[in-house]
Design a protein around this motif. Structure first.
Motif, PDB file in Angstrom:
ATOM      1  N   GLU A  62       0.813  -1.210   0.000  1.00 58.70           N
ATOM      2  CA  GLU A  62       0.000   0.000   0.000  1.00 58.70           C
ATOM      3  C   GLU A  62       0.852   1.269   0.000  1.00 58.70           C
ATOM      4  O   GLU A  62       0.484   2.263  -0.638  1.00 58.70           O
ATOM      5  N   ARG A  63       1.961   1.241   0.707  1.00 53.37           N
ATOM      6  CA  ARG A  63       2.740   2.466   0.917  1.00 53.37           C
ATOM      7  C   ARG A  63       3.934   2.613  -0.004  1.00 53.37           C
ATOM      8  O   ARG A  63       4.557   3.667  -0.045  1.00 53.37           O
ATOM      9  N   LEU A  64       4.248   1.545  -0.788  1.00 51.25           N
ATOM     10  CA  LEU A  64       5.395   1.655  -1.687  1.00 51.25           C
ATOM     11  C   LEU A  64       5.262   0.811  -2.947  1.00 51.25           C
ATOM     12  O   LEU A  64       5.281   1.344  -4.057  1.00 51.25           O
ATOM     13  N   PHE A  65       5.108  -0.500  -2.802  1.00 56.84           N
ATOM     14  CA  PHE A  65       5.296  -1.407  -3.929  1.00 56.84           C
ATOM     15  C   PHE A  65       4.327  -1.164  -5.079  1.00 56.84           C
ATOM     16  O   PHE A  65       4.747  -1.128  -6.246  1.00 56.84           O
ATOM     17  N   ASP A  66       3.047  -1.016  -4.787  1.00 53.57           N
ATOM     18  CA  ASP A  66       2.074  -0.855  -5.875  1.00 53.57           C
ATOM     19  C   ASP A  66       2.384   0.382  -6.709  1.00 53.57           C
ATOM     20  O   ASP A  66       2.198   0.377  -7.929  1.00 53.57           O
ATOM     21  N   ARG A  67       2.853   1.415  -6.062  1.00 54.75           N
ATOM     22  CA  ARG A  67       3.238   2.636  -6.783  1.00 54.75           C
ATOM     23  C   ARG A  67       4.460   2.387  -7.666  1.00 54.75           C
ATOM     24  O   ARG A  67       4.513   2.799  -8.831  1.00 54.75           O
ATOM     25  N   ILE A  68       5.469   1.719  -7.113  1.00 50.62           N
ATOM     26  CA  ILE A  68       6.673   1.407  -7.882  1.00 50.62           C
ATOM     27  C   ILE A  68       6.338   0.509  -9.067  1.00 50.62           C
ATOM     28  O   ILE A  68       6.806   0.721 -10.191  1.00 50.62           O
ATOM     29  N   ALA A  69       5.490  -0.493  -8.837  1.00 51.77           N
ATOM     30  CA  ALA A  69       5.171  -1.475  -9.869  1.00 51.77           C
ATOM     31  C   ALA A  69       4.399  -0.868 -11.036  1.00 51.77           C
ATOM     32  O   ALA A  69       4.382  -1.433 -12.135  1.00 51.77           O
ATOM     33  N   ARG A  70       3.755   0.278 -10.814  1.00 51.04           N
ATOM     34  CA  ARG A  70       3.073   0.966 -11.923  1.00 51.04           C
ATOM     35  C   ARG A  70       4.062   1.710 -12.807  1.00 51.04           C
ATOM     36  O   ARG A  70       3.717   2.122 -13.923  1.00 51.04           O
ATOM     37  N   ASN A  71       5.290   1.872 -12.324  1.00 49.06           N
ATOM     38  CA  ASN A  71       6.265   2.682 -13.053  1.00 49.06           C
ATOM     39  C   ASN A  71       7.520   1.912 -13.464  1.00 49.06           C
ATOM     40  O   ASN A  71       8.323   2.431 -14.238  1.00 49.06           O
ATOM     41  N   MET A  72       7.675   0.676 -12.974  1.00 44.56           N
ATOM     42  CA  MET A  72       8.878  -0.090 -13.269  1.00 44.56           C
ATOM     43  C   MET A  72       8.589  -1.560 -13.034  1.00 44.56           C
ATOM     44  O   MET A  72       7.773  -1.918 -12.179  1.00 44.56           O
ATOM     45  N   ASP A  73       9.255  -2.417 -13.779  1.00 47.49           N
ATOM     46  CA  ASP A  73       9.149  -3.859 -13.554  1.00 47.49           C
ATOM     47  C   ASP A  73       9.610  -4.156 -12.129  1.00 47.49           C
ATOM     48  O   ASP A  73      10.750  -3.848 -11.756  1.00 47.49           O
ATOM     49  N   ALA A  74       8.742  -4.740 -11.309  1.00 42.74           N
ATOM     50  CA  ALA A  74       9.046  -4.925  -9.890  1.00 42.74           C
ATOM     51  C   ALA A  74       8.436  -6.208  -9.362  1.00 42.74           C
ATOM     52  O   ALA A  74       7.368  -6.634  -9.799  1.00 42.74           O
ATOM     53  N   GLU A  75       9.114  -6.818  -8.416  1.00 46.46           N
ATOM     54  CA  GLU A  75       8.577  -7.977  -7.694  1.00 46.46           C
ATOM     55  C   GLU A  75       9.213  -8.021  -6.316  1.00 46.46           C
ATOM     56  O   GLU A  75      10.142  -7.271  -6.018  1.00 46.46           O
ATOM     57  N   TYR A  76       8.705  -8.921  -5.465  1.00 48.24           N
ATOM     58  CA  TYR A  76       9.311  -9.059  -4.144  1.00 48.24           C
ATOM     59  C   TYR A  76       9.324 -10.521  -3.725  1.00 48.24           C
ATOM     60  O   TYR A  76       8.536 -11.343  -4.199  1.00 48.24           O
ATOM     61  N   VAL A  77      10.273 -10.827  -2.839  1.00 47.88           N
ATOM     62  CA  VAL A  77      10.398 -12.163  -2.269  1.00 47.88           C
ATOM     63  C   VAL A  77      10.450 -12.013  -0.749  1.00 47.88           C
ATOM     64  O   VAL A  77      10.694 -10.926  -0.231  1.00 47.88           O
ATOM     65  N   PHE A  78      10.235 -13.113  -0.056  1.00 46.47           N
ATOM     66  CA  PHE A  78      10.195 -13.062   1.403  1.00 46.47           C
ATOM     67  C   PHE A  78      11.466 -13.637   2.020  1.00 46.47           C
ATOM     68  O   PHE A  78      12.038 -14.617   1.522  1.00 46.47           O
ATOM     69  N   GLN A  79      11.878 -13.006   3.108  1.00 50.46           N
ATOM     70  CA  GLN A  79      12.899 -13.568   3.979  1.00 50.46           C
ATOM     71  C   GLN A  79      12.239 -13.879   5.316  1.00 50.46           C
ATOM     72  O   GLN A  79      11.606 -13.005   5.918  1.00 50.46           O
ATOM     73  N   SER A  80      12.369 -15.117   5.763  1.00 45.60           N
ATOM     74  CA  SER A  80      11.854 -15.485   7.073  1.00 45.60           C
ATOM     75  C   SER A  80      12.971 -16.136   7.880  1.00 45.60           C
ATOM     76  O   SER A  80      14.040 -16.460   7.344  1.00 45.60           O
ATOM     77  N   MET A  81      12.738 -16.344   9.145  1.00 44.63           N
ATOM     78  CA  MET A  81      13.736 -16.978   9.994  1.00 44.63           C
ATOM     79  C   MET A  81      14.059 -18.399   9.515  1.00 44.63           C
ATOM     80  O   MET A  81      15.168 -18.885   9.708  1.00 44.63           O
ATOM     81  N   ASP A  82      13.089 -19.041   8.873  1.00 40.11           N
ATOM     82  CA  ASP A  82      13.271 -20.427   8.447  1.00 40.11           C
ATOM     83  C   ASP A  82      13.786 -20.563   7.021  1.00 40.11           C
ATOM     84  O   ASP A  82      14.099 -21.672   6.582  1.00 40.11           O
ATOM     85  N   SER A  83      13.858 -19.454   6.283  1.00 38.94           N
ATOM     86  CA  SER A  83      14.310 -19.519   4.892  1.00 38.94           C
ATOM     87  C   SER A  83      15.696 -20.152   4.802  1.00 38.94           C
ATOM     88  O   SER A  83      16.595 -19.825   5.593  1.00 38.94           O
ATOM     89  N   LEU A  84      15.852 -21.081   3.863  1.00 36.68           N
ATOM     90  CA  LEU A  84      17.131 -21.730   3.545  1.00 36.68           C
ATOM     91  C   LEU A  84      17.602 -22.722   4.601  1.00 36.68           C
ATOM     92  O   LEU A  84      18.639 -23.348   4.438  1.00 36.68           O
ATOM     93  N   LEU A  85      16.855 -22.889   5.689  1.00 37.16           N
ATOM     94  CA  LEU A  85      17.254 -23.797   6.758  1.00 37.16           C
ATOM     95  C   LEU A  85      16.621 -25.173   6.580  1.00 37.16           C
ATOM     96  O   LEU A  85      15.492 -25.285   6.107  1.00 37.16           O
ATOM     97  N   THR A  86      17.344 -26.203   6.965  1.00 38.86           N
ATOM     98  CA  THR A  86      16.777 -27.545   6.995  1.00 38.86           C
ATOM     99  C   THR A  86      15.889 -27.671   8.229  1.00 38.86           C
ATOM    100  O   THR A  86      15.939 -26.841   9.140  1.00 38.86           O
ATOM    101  N   ALA A  87      15.095 -28.723   8.264  1.00 34.96           N
ATOM    102  CA  ALA A  87      14.226 -28.944   9.422  1.00 34.96           C
ATOM    103  C   ALA A  87      15.042 -29.081  10.706  1.00 34.96           C
ATOM    104  O   ALA A  87      14.651 -28.574  11.764  1.00 34.96           O
TER     105      ALA A  87
END
Length: 303
Positions: A62-87
């Motif tokens: 609401e405060r950034l991405f949708d505005r940027i995406a209307r003006n430039m090719d844009a995407e986002y990915v998530f970083q979480s505490m569990d990202s890239l970690l094994t069980a």
């Protein structure tokens, strides 16, 4: 090949006290990131990828991405505490609150970035020339090249009067990085001198040292090197609740291991950013001055 802008925007903002990545500083509610993305777009970057936390997604859109995406090719990915970690690693690190660091964040985007890219912090203002310099350099590289680059800044141009800062102090020879060490607590001492509290030692600095502000230019080949660095880090630190896998240290290892080089461009621009709450009015004043001078248009985006 047009380079990509990769934005580290998943930080917790513990010293700032809020989600500084999407805090408004411009006259029309623009964030500091709006100005960085605007500079990158005008410098020839073809795409922007944000790395964010899932819990800020709604506000971020609401405060950034949708505005940027209307003006430039844009995407986002998530970083979480569990990202890239094994069980098993998730189990061993149970209870950890602190994010794993900037290399961990960067690796969360390795599947969507296939071209040379520039890495930036979401809460830093670097100046237009830095994007132009790295953009021109990266546009000539192939994805498999190992000749990376960075824009360094002069330490005294990056200090905050509100408190300590973290900077990667660089050793440079013949325009190339020799080594880089992250100093996590640099601040002004009595008499305006600059001191780094490095481990158990206080190191006096001149203020003229070249430092990393996480403004790096890499080819996708660097993801291989950072994956090795991350695997070694997590093996040694899985039970350490406060250790972070930091980009300046990992970038330095690319050089010291002989797996690649990092050309150093030095900017004389004055950095400013949103580290502490007291920084916000200073940042707003800096942005207003640039608007008043015509450096930026009164309204950045048409849509």
């Amino acid at each position: 090949m047009k380079p990509t802008l990769l934005v580290l925007a998943a930080g917790m903002g513990s010293r700032y006290g809020g989600v500084k990545q999407i805090d408004a500083v411009g006259v029309h509610g623009e964030t500091l990131l709006d100005f960085g993305v605007y500079d990158a777009k005008n410098a020839g970057y073809g795409k922007v990828v944000f790395i964010i936390r899932k819990d800020i997604e709604k506000d971020f859109r609401e405060r950034l991405f949708d505005r940027i995406a209307r003006n430039m090719d844009a995407e986002y990915v998530f970083q979480s505490m569990d990202s890239l970690l094994t069980a098993q690693q998730v189990k061993e690190s149970e209870g950890r609150k602190k994010p794993w660091g900037t290399i961990h964040a960067l690796l969360c985007a390795k599947d969507v970035v296939k071209e040379p890219f520039t890495v930036i912090n979401a809460d830093d203002y670097y100046g237009r020339s830095a994007y132009v310099t790295l953009g021109e350099y990266l546009s000539k590289l192939k994805p498999e090249d190992t000749t990376h680059a960075m824009v360094g800044f002069v330490l005294e141009n990056t200090m905050s009067k509100s408190g300590s800062v973290s900077r990667g102090i660089c050793q440079v020879k013949d325009g190339n990085l020799v080594s880089m060490v992250e100093h996590t607590k640099i601040e002004y001492a009595e008499g305006g001198k600059i001191v780094s509290h490095f481990g158990d030692e206080d190191i006096m600095l001149t203020g003229k040292e070249p430092v990393s502000m996480n403004f790096f230019g890499f080819t996708p080949k660097a993801f291989e090197d950072f994956s090795i660095y991350w695997e070694n880090f997590i093996k040694d630190n899985i039970r350490e609740p406060k250790k972070e896998c930091l980009l300046p240290n990992g970038a330095s290892e690319i050089v010291t291991s002989g797996r690649g080089s990092i050309k150093v461009f030095t900017s004389q621009d004055r950095w400013f950013g949103m580290t502490y709450p007291e920084d916000k009015p200073l940042v707003m004043a800096e942005i207003k001055a640039k608007l008043d001078s015509g450096y930026y248009p009164e309204k950045l985006w048409e849509k």
